[in-house]
Design an enzyme around this catalytic site. Structure first.
Site, PDB file in Angstrom:
ATOM      1  N   GLU A   1       0.834  -1.207   0.000  1.00 21.12           N
ATOM      2  CA  GLU A   1       0.000   0.000   0.000  1.00 21.12           C
ATOM      3  C   GLU A   1       0.872   1.262   0.000  1.00 21.12           C
ATOM      4  OE1 GLU A   1      -3.051   0.033  -0.522  1.00 21.12           O
ATOM      5  OE2 GLU A   1      -3.815  -1.925   0.088  1.00 21.12           O
TER       6      GLU A   1
ATOM      7  N   ASN B   1       1.419   3.960  -3.081  1.00 22.26           N
ATOM      8  CA  ASN B   1       1.081   5.378  -2.932  1.00 22.26           C
ATOM      9  C   ASN B   1       2.195   6.288  -3.442  1.00 22.26           C
ATOM     10  OD1 ASN B   1      -1.453   4.922  -1.981  1.00 22.26           O
ATOM     11  ND2 ASN B   1      -0.991   5.364   0.165  1.00 22.26           N
TER      12      ASN B   1
ATOM     13  N   ARG C   1      -8.282   3.820  -8.075  1.00 24.37           N
ATOM     14  CA  ARG C   1      -7.823   3.666  -6.690  1.00 24.37           C
ATOM     15  C   ARG C   1      -9.088   3.573  -5.847  1.00 24.37           C
ATOM     16  NH1 ARG C   1      -4.019   1.411  -7.356  1.00 24.37           N
ATOM     17  NH2 ARG C   1      -3.725   1.518  -5.133  1.00 24.37           N
TER      18      ARG C   1
HETATM   19  N1  LIG Z   1       2.905   9.190  -0.717  1.00 23.36           N
HETATM   20  C1  LIG Z   1       1.889  10.003  -1.039  1.00 23.36           C
HETATM   21  N2  LIG Z   1       2.117  11.177  -1.675  1.00 23.36           N
HETATM   22  C2  LIG Z   1       1.108  12.005  -2.023  1.00 23.36           C
HETATM   23  N3  LIG Z   1      -0.191  11.749  -1.753  1.00 23.36           N
HETATM   24  C3  LIG Z   1      -0.492  10.593  -1.120  1.00 23.36           C
HETATM   25  C4  LIG Z   1       0.525   9.660  -0.736  1.00 23.36           C
HETATM   26  N4  LIG Z   1      -0.076   8.615  -0.115  1.00 23.36           N
HETATM   27  C5  LIG Z   1      -1.387   8.891  -0.115  1.00 23.36           C
HETATM   28  N5  LIG Z   1      -1.662  10.067  -0.714  1.00 23.36           N
HETATM   29  C6  LIG Z   1      -2.992  10.702  -0.846  1.00 23.36           C
HETATM   30  O1  LIG Z   1      -3.892  10.081   0.074  1.00 23.36           O
HETATM   31  C7  LIG Z   1      -5.016   9.534  -0.620  1.00 23.36           C
HETATM   32  C8  LIG Z   1      -5.502   8.266   0.078  1.00 23.36           C
HETATM   33  O2  LIG Z   1      -4.545   7.232  -0.026  1.00 23.36           O
HETATM   34  P1  LIG Z   1      -5.023   5.717   0.087  1.00 23.36           P
HETATM   35  O3  LIG Z   1      -5.817   5.560   1.315  1.00 23.36           O
HETATM   36  O4  LIG Z   1      -3.836   4.826  -0.101  1.00 23.36           O
HETATM   37  O5  LIG Z   1      -6.029   5.544  -1.145  1.00 23.36           O
HETATM   38  P2  LIG Z   1      -5.735   5.443  -2.722  1.00 23.36           P
HETATM   39  O6  LIG Z   1      -4.282   5.156  -2.923  1.00 23.36           O
HETATM   40  O7  LIG Z   1      -6.605   4.312  -3.164  1.00 23.36           O
HETATM   41  O8  LIG Z   1      -6.132   6.754  -3.312  1.00 23.36           O
HETATM   42  C9  LIG Z   1      -4.544   9.355  -2.051  1.00 23.36           C
HETATM   43  O9  LIG Z   1      -5.612   9.364  -2.968  1.00 23.36           O
HETATM   44  C10 LIG Z   1      -3.609  10.548  -2.226  1.00 23.36           C
HETATM   45  O10 LIG Z   1      -4.328  11.729  -2.500  1.00 23.36           O
HETATM   46 MG   LIG Z   2      -3.204   3.805  -1.883  1.00 29.71          MG
END
Ligand SMILES: Nc1ncnc2c1ncn2[C@@H]1O[C@H](COP(=O)(O)OP(=O)(O)O)[C@@H](O)[C@H]1O
Ligand SMILES: [Mg+2]
Lengths: 120, 165
Positions: free
Chosen positions: B63, B67, B122
């Site tokens: 996960e 990301n 996502r």
């Molecule tokens: N490493 C990262 N850098 C920038 N934005 C991030 C990062 N990790 C998460 N995000 C933000 O947080 C949101 C939620 O992440 P997550 O719960 O993993 O759901 P998803 O990856 O399915 O969108 C993402 O849609 C993104 O906007």
């Molecule tokens: Mg994610």
């Protein structure tokens, strides 16, 4: 071309499209599977889509995106989707996120599957 | 500062001693997702985790790495840096760091179903999965600078019989 850690197989049985996904479903694999699955769904326009997930050895939330994406496409085309025999790792993620209530899940269809295989 | 003083000041016990550590760095290519899982799983296997614990750790790592690839380096390729620390109390601490776009509102990002990547299918459940499979999760982020996600999971203790030191 980089090797995928997952496999996808699409079989048509009457008005039902069975997509069997196996191996590790992560973001890398899901992008590829999404293409393959949607190609099959669009060309057959089945009434029912069965996602057989019994052979999945790993799945993260990218797999949820894959399931819900096919679910949405099928609904758009007027068809239903069900997830068949989710492997324990799939079931764990589905349950934990509450997605088990958003998709229809059927279990213990192994025998039916054998039957289908024989017909093909 | 000794252990007693530390406990008094912080109100919590000090972290157990680090017994082993690895660092990994790779470009944000999606093919590296499975590599990262396999590498970290191999390192952690020295603590002899249960199959479920190992599966959970692979999942949360996947996960966090995804990301970085999908969100942090949305339109470019950058470095994903992973540090894994094993502690004497059998806790595993995994830090996944990027120098990408950063998160505008971390509280919002942690909410189930929140995603800025709906077009890429996502699900918005990444952080929810991480939080339920880990004992502790810390997210630090600065817009335009990057994000670090630190995930800690304490493994169940093993029966002493037949154990080697
Ligand atoms: N490493 C990262 N850098 C920038 N934005 C991030 C990062 N990790 C998460 N995000 C933000 O947080 C949101 C939620 O992440 P997550 O719960 O993993 O759901 P998803 O990856 O399915 O969108 C993402 O849609 C993104 O906007
Ligand atoms: Mg994610």
């Amino acid at each position: 071309m980089i090797k995928n850690t997952c496999d996808i197989l699409c079989e048509l049985c009457a008005d039902c499209l069975v997509i069997t996904v196996s191996g590790e479903i992560d973001h890398h694999g899901a992008v590829y599977m999404r293409q393959m699955a949607d190609e099959a769904i669009r060309s057959y326009s089945p009434e029912r889509l069965v996602l057989d997930m019994s052979g999945v050895s790993f799945m993260d939330s990218s797999g949820l995106g894959f399931i819900m994406g096919r679910f949405a496409l099928m609904r758009e085309l007027g068809g239903a989707t069900l997830v068949r025999d989710p492997a324990p790792c799939v079931e764990r993620v589905l349950k934990l996120t509450g997605f088990d209530k958003r998709v229809k899940i059927v279990k213990n269809h192994k025998t039916e599957k054998e039957h289908e295989r024989q017909r093909i | 500062m000794n252990v007693k003083e530390y406990k008094k000041r912080s109100g919590r016990p000090p972290l157990a001693e680090i017994t082993n550590e690895i660092k990994l760095s790779f470009p944000s290519l999606s093919a590296n997702e499975s590599f990262a899982r396999a590498a970290v799983a191999a390192f952690i296997s020295q603590l002899d985790p249960t199959p479920t614990e190992l599966a959970d750790i692979k999942c949360v790592l996947s996960e966090a790495v995804t990301n970085c690839i999908v969100h942090a380096y949305r339109d470019c390729i950058g470095d994903v840096k992973i540090t894994v620390r094993l502690r004497a109390d059998r806790s595993v601490c995994i830090e996944v760091k990027d120098n990408g776009v950063g998160i505008e509102n971390v509280e919002e990002a942690r909410q189930p179903l929140f995603t800025t990547g709906a077009a890429e299918e996502r699900s918005g459940m990444g952080f929810t999965v991480i939080e339920s499979f880990c004992d502790k999760v810390k997210i630090k982020s600065r817009l335009g600078r990057g994000t670090s996600v630190t995930m800690t999971k304490r493994l169940s203790s093993k029966p002493k019989a037949g154990a080697h030191t």
